[in-house]
Motif scaffolding. Structure first.
Motif, mmCIF file in Angstrom:
data_model
loop_
_atom_site.group_PDB
_atom_site.id
_atom_site.type_symbol
_atom_site.label_atom_id
_atom_site.label_comp_id
_atom_site.label_asym_id
_atom_site.label_seq_id
_atom_site.Cartn_x
_atom_site.Cartn_y
_atom_site.Cartn_z
ATOM 1 N N LYS B 97 0.783 -1.302 0.031
ATOM 2 C CA LYS B 97 0.047 0.126 -0.072
ATOM 3 C C LYS B 97 0.865 1.347 0.109
ATOM 4 C CE LYS B 97 -1.216 2.040 3.822
ATOM 5 N NZ LYS B 97 -1.827 2.270 5.028
ATOM 6 N N PHE B 101 0.478 3.513 -3.299
ATOM 7 C CA PHE B 101 -0.122 5.056 -2.932
ATOM 8 C C PHE B 101 0.611 6.020 -2.691
ATOM 9 C CE2 PHE B 101 -3.930 2.135 -2.028
ATOM 10 C CZ PHE B 101 -4.891 2.635 -2.821
ATOM 11 N N ASN B 124 0.340 -0.110 -11.436
ATOM 12 C CA ASN B 124 0.213 0.203 -10.047
ATOM 13 C C ASN B 124 -1.283 0.522 -9.630
ATOM 14 O OD1 ASN B 124 2.146 1.588 -7.967
ATOM 15 N ND2 ASN B 124 0.730 3.094 -8.149
ATOM 16 N N ARG B 125 -2.040 1.023 -10.671
ATOM 17 C CA ARG B 125 -3.285 1.289 -10.264
ATOM 18 C C ARG B 125 -4.156 -0.001 -10.308
ATOM 19 N NH1 ARG B 125 -8.109 0.983 -13.261
ATOM 20 N NH2 ARG B 125 -9.701 2.318 -12.281
ATOM 21 N N ARG B 128 -3.401 -1.027 -6.559
ATOM 22 C CA ARG B 128 -4.369 -0.023 -5.677
ATOM 23 C C ARG B 128 -5.834 -0.591 -5.487
ATOM 24 N NH1 ARG B 128 -3.471 6.379 -6.679
ATOM 25 N NH2 ARG B 128 -1.303 6.640 -5.959
ATOM 26 N N MET B 137 -6.045 0.523 2.462
ATOM 27 C CA MET B 137 -6.009 1.851 1.555
ATOM 28 C C MET B 137 -5.681 2.981 2.632
ATOM 29 S SD MET B 137 -10.027 2.359 0.840
ATOM 30 C CE MET B 137 -10.824 0.997 1.295
ATOM 31 N N SER B 239 -8.094 5.191 -6.989
ATOM 32 C CA SER B 239 -8.361 4.183 -6.165
ATOM 33 C C SER B 239 -8.058 2.814 -6.728
ATOM 34 C CB SER B 239 -9.504 4.234 -5.452
ATOM 35 O OG SER B 239 -10.462 3.776 -6.196
#
Lengths: 176, 453
Positions: B97, B101, B124-125, B128, B137, B239
């Motif tokens: 995380k 993020f 990477n997304r 997430r 998150m 997100s």
């Protein structure tokens, strides 16, 4: 597709609307076990309902997952809020836990003598309960509860958008 | 073989990964040759040169090793040879995380500079989204996502407050233009344009709404704003939650269709433009027939067609332009804002590098809502601060609300003394009244991370 179905002397009704602005006897808030209102519907409850709801929740402290508790609804149009802590984020046995949460929310309303109760799509959206699972479990649970001896005359399912609405409409249409 | 017990969350994440792997992501996961080109393009690496954990290739390998262990035959057969390693504990998920993020804004600068075509930002997304699906998150991401799911916009603006603000801005507009017909229509049927906005405009900068309204009115546009489905931003992009992305975009498309509008115009917002115009139909699984455009293009068209007139000689401050990553790198929107800006100012100073090579404002990818990473974000902002300083400009113009906040924050932190504004504010000021009275663009309202709490 029908937007309402009769079960014994009670009705399940599907609407698209703004849950916390509904003029109903009570609505259910999908809560966290710590009963913090947080953002989303919790933010709307705080903004529209005033500080007394939070104060009442702080006195209660918290509930276990699956449990439900009632508070007054402050300055909201509803009389009560049923805070029900259901499963979240793909935890194990989502369906079973959601069924228990639904049953406890309905019982909690019954104990308060509530005759009209509105639900959001329980756990769908942010809490990641898959929408088809949510719709199936909720309709099944409500149907089973209203088939028994109950004072609840109307259960409203309040969809936030067409996406939610369509999923529930399919399940509602499937009721015998 | 390890006997380590895997947490339920890790199990769900690995199962979810199987569903997310498409050709683009798998291609990116297998193609990296560790050439290091990505390190030269990343603002985190450039501002933390002695820490290799910021390198996109290194960060990508944290995700790649899971892919290899579970989905690539080499990793299943020879895990020790190819660096394949599974994930087990919640602590390991928390570490991931902080990487996906906290150490990347998904700006895609490394993606376009990769000779192998590795699109790190895309997977990477993906990671997430997988972490969000198991409830791991940053708190700010949770707050904003829940608001957008349940209230319908990412800042939790209630419907009555939205309508109040629009009506208030409508009155302001009438008074400013001294014209009773200058109103902001709500839910007008069959309009040529339905104008969608960022909730930041309602909550922190409502004058951008009346500024846009003035331009539409002066251009004689047949336009409206929707009473719902008005939030064109989409936290699903940040997100990684495709379901949220689809729900939010779907609300915009459905409302526009219900109003029988001929076009959706998206106010100046990089991620909103990318989400609504480019990604949304895929997330929502909808065939969206209604055309969509950025308000930058709409405003430029008005000037080109002579529907509004501008007088650049009245505006003599020095200006530079910051390209939003989502607008420029992901959607190719970089010439039109420059053309429009050059029509309203006399002293435009290009920033280098620019267009699709521009550096992120460092507040992208939802970073402004993740207060736990603020010190890291501001440190990485030095590269942007240097870029801004070198222009010598007094004002930086951008076409993105998120960039306005990111830039405002770093300008304050690095004491650059620059103003930040958007094209809509400038153009509206230039067009005010019939005498082309040009006033100084309003300084944007600074938004701190705490506003998201």
């Amino acid at each position: 597709m029908p937007d309402s179905v009769k079960i014994n002397q009670s009705t399940i009704r599907l609407i698209k609307g703004d849950l916390t602005a509904l003029d109903v006897e009570a609505f259910v808030f999908y809560a966290r076990p710590d009963l913090a209102l947080g953002s989303g519907f919790g933010n709307a409850i705080s903004m529209r309902g005033g500080s007394t709801i939070k104060e009442e929740l702080e006195k209660i402290g918290g509930i276990k997952s699956g449990e439900a508790v009632a508070t007054a609804a402050g300055e909201l149009k509803a009389g009560y809020i049923i805070h029900a802590a259901g499963p979240a984020f793909h935890e194990e046995n989502i369906e079973g836990k959601l069924l228990i949460t639904m049953e406890n929310a309905l019982k909690c309303a019954e104990e308060k003598g509530i005759k009209q109760l509105a639900f959001p799509p329980m756990g769908a959206g942010f809490f990641a309960v898959p929408l088809p699972v949510c719709a199936k479990v909720m309709i099944e649970s409500i149907k089973r509860y209203l088939s028994g001896d109950t004072g609840i005359k109307e259960v409203i399912i309040c969809a936030a958008d067409n996406r939610d609405y369509k999923s529930f409409a399919v399940e509602l249409a499937a009721i015998d | 073989m390890t006997n380590k017990k895997r947490s339920h969350q890790a199990e769900v994440l690995i199962e979810g990964m199987a569903e997310k792997l498409n050709r683009q992501i798998v291609g990116s996961l297998v193609a990296c040759v560790h050439c290091g080109n990505c390190t030269r393009s990343c603002h985190y690496v450039l501002t933390n040169p002695d820490d290799p954990t910021f390198a996109p290739a290194y960060k990508a390998d944290r995700i790649r090793k899971i892919f290899k262990r579970h989905f690539d035959w080499t990793g299943r057969v020879f895990p020790w040879w190819v660096g394949a390693k599974s994930i087990f504990t919640v602590e390991e998920l928390e570490e991931l995380k902080d990487i996906v993020f906290g150490k990347c804004t998904n700006c895609r600068r490394c993606s376009i500079n990769c000779p192998m075509g590795v699109d790190y930002a895309t997977f990477n997304r993906m990671m997430r989204g997988l972490l969000v699906s198991v409830g791991i998150m940053p708190e700010g991401v949770a707050v904003v996502s829940k608001d957008q799911w349940e209230i319908g916009n990412q800042m939790g603006v209630l419907p009555e407050d939205y309508i109040d603000t629009i009506e208030w801005m409508s009155e302001e507009m009438q008074s400013e233009l001294d014209d009773p017909t200058a109103v902001i229509p709500i839910d007008k049927m069959d309009a040529d344009i339905v104008y969608t906005i960022n909730p930041r405009e309602v909550k922190y900068d409502p004058r951008t709404i009346s500024d846009a309204g003035k331009i539409f009115h002066l251009a004689g546009e047949n336009w409206t704003m929707p009473s719902e489905g008005w939030d064109m931003t989409n936290f699903g992009l940040f997100s990684g939650d495709d379901a949220l992305g689809g729900a939010v975009a779907g609300r915009v498309y459905e409302k526009a269709k219900e109003l029988r509008a001929k076009k959706i115009v998206i106010s100046e917002c990089g991620h909103g433009y990318r989400s609504t115009r480019c990604e949304g139909p895929n997330w929502a699984g909808m065939d969206v027939e209604i055309p969509m455009e950025s308000s930058v293009i709409t405003m430029l068209r008005y000037v080109r067609e002579g529907r509004i007139k501008v007088d650049k000689t009245r505006n003599t401050k020095s200006y530079t332009f910051h390209d939003s990553c989502n607008n420029a790198r992901s959607c190719g929107l970089f010439e039109e804002p420059r053309e429009l800006l050059n029509l309203v100012v006399t002293d435009f100073r290009e920033m280098y590098p620019n267009r699709s090579e521009n550096y992120c404002c460092t507040g992208g990818g939802g970073a402004m809502s993740m207060s736990e990473y603020t010190p890291l974000r501001l440190k990485s902002a030095k590269i942007k601060a240097d870029q801004l300083r070198e222009t010598g400009a007094e004002v930086v113009v951008t076409s993105c609300h998120n960039c306005v906040d990111g830039l405002t924050d770093l300008i304050k932190h690095y004491k650059l003394g620059m103003e930040v504004t958007q094209l809509v504010n400038m153009e509206s000021e230039v067009n005010k009244g019939s005498g082309f009275n040009v006033s100084i663009p309003r300084r944007s309202i600074a938004l701190s991370s705490n506003d998201f709490k």
